[in-house]
Design a protein around this motif. Structure first.
Motif, PDB file in Angstrom:
ATOM      1  N   VAL A 161       0.844  -1.195   0.000  1.00 35.07           N
ATOM      2  CA  VAL A 161       0.000   0.000   0.000  1.00 35.07           C
ATOM      3  C   VAL A 161       0.877   1.241   0.000  1.00 35.07           C
ATOM      4  O   VAL A 161       1.825   1.351   0.793  1.00 35.07           O
ATOM      5  CB  VAL A 161      -0.909   0.019   1.247  1.00 35.07           C
TER       6      VAL A 161
ATOM      7  N   GLU B 131       0.451   4.923   1.067  1.00 38.43           N
ATOM      8  CA  GLU B 131      -0.448   5.812   1.789  1.00 38.43           C
ATOM      9  C   GLU B 131      -0.035   7.264   1.551  1.00 38.43           C
ATOM     10  O   GLU B 131       1.066   7.680   1.899  1.00 38.43           O
ATOM     11  CB  GLU B 131      -0.421   5.502   3.290  1.00 38.43           C
TER      12      GLU B 131
ATOM     13  N   LEU C 206      -4.855  -1.409   7.699  1.00 34.93           N
ATOM     14  CA  LEU C 206      -4.310  -2.295   6.672  1.00 34.93           C
ATOM     15  C   LEU C 206      -2.965  -2.863   7.114  1.00 34.93           C
ATOM     16  O   LEU C 206      -2.669  -4.048   6.894  1.00 34.93           O
ATOM     17  CB  LEU C 206      -4.171  -1.546   5.350  1.00 34.93           C
TER      18      LEU C 206
ATOM     19  N   ILE D 137      -2.156  -0.949  -3.841  1.00 35.84           N
ATOM     20  CA  ILE D 137      -3.125   0.039  -3.382  1.00 35.84           C
ATOM     21  C   ILE D 137      -2.461   1.400  -3.300  1.00 35.84           C
ATOM     22  O   ILE D 137      -1.327   1.520  -2.819  1.00 35.84           O
ATOM     23  CB  ILE D 137      -3.664  -0.308  -1.969  1.00 35.84           C
TER      24      ILE D 137
ATOM     25  N   LEU E 273      -3.680   4.761  -1.335  1.00 34.08           N
ATOM     26  CA  LEU E 273      -4.678   5.259  -0.394  1.00 34.08           C
ATOM     27  C   LEU E 273      -4.421   6.746  -0.183  1.00 34.08           C
ATOM     28  O   LEU E 273      -3.327   7.132   0.223  1.00 34.08           O
ATOM     29  CB  LEU E 273      -4.549   4.492   0.930  1.00 34.08           C
TER      30      LEU E 273
ATOM     31  N   ILE F  99      -5.321  -0.324  -7.326  1.00 33.73           N
ATOM     32  CA  ILE F  99      -6.587   0.079  -6.699  1.00 33.73           C
ATOM     33  C   ILE F  99      -6.330   1.399  -5.993  1.00 33.73           C
ATOM     34  O   ILE F  99      -5.456   1.482  -5.117  1.00 33.73           O
ATOM     35  CB  ILE F  99      -7.072  -0.986  -5.701  1.00 33.73           C
TER      36      ILE F  99
ATOM     37  N   VAL G 245      -7.773   4.183  -3.593  1.00 27.70           N
ATOM     38  CA  VAL G 245      -8.807   4.385  -2.584  1.00 27.70           C
ATOM     39  C   VAL G 245      -8.797   5.854  -2.178  1.00 27.70           C
ATOM     40  O   VAL G 245      -7.807   6.348  -1.630  1.00 27.70           O
ATOM     41  CB  VAL G 245      -8.562   3.486  -1.359  1.00 27.70           C
TER      42      VAL G 245
ATOM     43  N   ALA H 234     -13.099   2.639   4.115  1.00 25.22           N
ATOM     44  CA  ALA H 234     -11.989   2.543   3.166  1.00 25.22           C
ATOM     45  C   ALA H 234     -11.342   1.163   3.219  1.00 25.22           C
ATOM     46  O   ALA H 234     -10.988   0.586   2.187  1.00 25.22           O
ATOM     47  CB  ALA H 234     -10.954   3.626   3.463  1.00 25.22           C
TER      48      ALA H 234
ATOM     49  N   THR I  35     -11.338  -1.428   0.238  1.00 24.37           N
ATOM     50  CA  THR I  35     -10.061  -1.967  -0.224  1.00 24.37           C
ATOM     51  C   THR I  35     -10.105  -3.489  -0.275  1.00 24.37           C
ATOM     52  O   THR I  35      -9.688  -4.112  -1.266  1.00 24.37           O
ATOM     53  CB  THR I  35      -8.923  -1.509   0.706  1.00 24.37           C
ATOM     54  N   SER I  36     -10.602  -4.090   0.781  1.00 27.18           N
ATOM     55  CA  SER I  36     -10.655  -5.550   0.846  1.00 27.18           C
ATOM     56  C   SER I  36     -11.554  -6.117  -0.254  1.00 27.18           C
ATOM     57  O   SER I  36     -11.216  -7.114  -0.904  1.00 27.18           O
ATOM     58  CB  SER I  36     -11.153  -5.989   2.220  1.00 27.18           C
TER      59      SER I  36
ATOM     60  N   LEU J 185      -9.828  -5.869  -3.619  1.00 32.24           N
ATOM     61  CA  LEU J 185      -8.798  -6.892  -3.757  1.00 32.24           C
ATOM     62  C   LEU J 185      -9.410  -8.244  -4.122  1.00 32.24           C
ATOM     63  O   LEU J 185      -8.869  -8.979  -4.953  1.00 32.24           O
ATOM     64  CB  LEU J 185      -8.006  -7.015  -2.454  1.00 32.24           C
TER      65      LEU J 185
END
Length: 400
Positions: free
Chosen positions: A12, A14, A28, A93, A95, A121, A123, A177, A181-182, A185
């Protein structure tokens, strides 16, 4: 970094600051994801200095940044943006909780990142969402709580709408969020493609507002502030004890109410027509609460709670932080963590929620120093050699 949780193997990036995005990143990371926190070189995330500060650092920072790596990178500079795109190519991800449009303005929007990594992805967490007539407005958690309706229903009757005492809107948005996210995925595992997840703080709040809208439109019932009680539901309130504590008791179900009366030694209250059935108790809740508090005020909290537990009546002391730190159930459930660090013990901080039986997750590190992982992460994931890194350092585009 944490690697024993169910999201082990997920990487991820962030971006953003303060609570909503970083709390999602914390969760996460709790679940085993590798979370790389990208911060501005000049000062980093303001959360480093937010809230109660001791020795120049927020006491919250070790928890909200736990299990994360810190990369100090200037996303406002084209060279910093190029580095971020390279990092995104190696991540699952992104984020972020900037104001909508900010990433697009930097050439780091979803389309630009998906061109580098179609599986990415992205977010988004924002006050009012990525679309709609007000999407570009600034939106803090307090505004989301106001628009989502929870401020209108919080507080005592006749008082101004109240805050709950924590940053509830931000935290709810962070939770959604993580849920989004989950789910993304899981979907990507079959489609092979990434997508955007759009979380608005006000929508995270309104999602929890139960039947308030339909009650108003179809029955003309407007739910408002009622303090510690739920109108029409009794007994369900907070009652004082002999030693000055407050205890919540929920005895509104008929069977539970009978057990409460038995605990009180007041079988007469089960046959009193004023309290005969759910609706009758709701109409006469003030009188019933007086009877109950006359009993609770005669007992210290520990004895009261023991009696109620023995009789199967749901009850709990209104906890302060002091109670949480000394509660045996908290300790048994590992809900107060004190991680070891290079400088001693950090914390206390809340444990990992929920509990996983096979892949429990862990807190392996606490909030990092600004730029602590810049060199390692950029070398490994963005292909930045030492010479290029030194140039970026000299120009202030990165820090370590």
């Amino acid at each position: 970094m944490s690697s024993s949780g169910p999201l082990s193997g997920v990487r991820v990036l962030e971006l953003g600051s303060f609570i909503a995005g970083p709390f999602a990143g914390q969760l996460l990371a709790d679940y085993g994801a590798e979370v790389i926190k990208v911060e501005p070189p000049a000062g980093g995330d303001p959360m480093r200095r937010w809230g109660v500060v001791k020795d120049g650092q927020s006491l919250w920072w070790p928890a909200i940044a736990r299990n994360k790596q810190s990369v100090a990178l200037d996303l406002r500079h084209p060279d910093g943006q190029a580095v971020l795109r390279a990092l995104a190519g190696q991540c699952d991800i992104v984020l972020e909780n900037f104001r909508p449009g900010t990433l697009d303005g930097w050439g780091l929007g979803y389309q630009a990142l998906a061109a580098v990594n179609p599986r990415i992805i992205v977010v988004h967490v924002s006050g009012l969402g990525q679309t709609g007539p007000r999407s570009r407005e600034a939106g803090f958690g307090s505004i989301g709580e106001a628009m989502g309706g929870i401020r209108f229903t919080t507080g005592d009757a006749g008082s101004r709408p109240a805050r709950t005492g924590i940053s509830l809107g931000d935290s709810l948005a962070a939770l959604f969020a993580v849920v989004g996210t989950s789910a993304a995925l899981v979907e990507r595992a079959s489609s092979g493609r990434g997508q955007e997840v759009d979380v608005a703080i006000y929508e995270a709040v309104v999602a929890l507002m139960e039947s308030t809208m339909v009650d108003y439109e179809q029955a003309g019932k407007l739910r408002t502030r009622t303090g510690s009680v739920l109108p029409g539901v009794a007994p369900s309130n907070v009652y004082s004890t002999a030693d000055g504590a407050d205890v919540a008791i929920a005895g509104n179900a008929d069977a539970v109410y009978r057990r409460l009366c038995d605990a009180m030694g007041r079988p007469d209250l089960t046959t009193d027509p004023r309290f005969d059935g759910h609706e009758a108790r709701g109409r006469n809740s003030d009188v019933l609460d007086e009877e109950i508090e006359r009993w609770t005020a005669s007992l210290p909290a520990a004895e009261l709670l023991r009696i109620l537990a023995d009789h199967g009546v749901p009850a709990g002391k209104i906890y302060t932080a002091a109670d949480m730190l000394t509660d045996v159930h908290y300790a048994a459930r590992q809900m107060v963590l004190r991680p070891e660090t290079d400088n001693g013990t950090a914390g206390p901080m809340a444990g990992i929620v929920p509990k996983f039986s096979r892949t429990p997750g862990e807190v392996s590190t606490v909030g990092p120093r600004l730029g602590e992982h810049t060199r390692a992460v950029l070398g490994k994931l963005a292909g930045i050699d030492d010479g290029t890194l030194e140039d970026l350092l000299q120009r202030g585009i990165v820090a370590q």
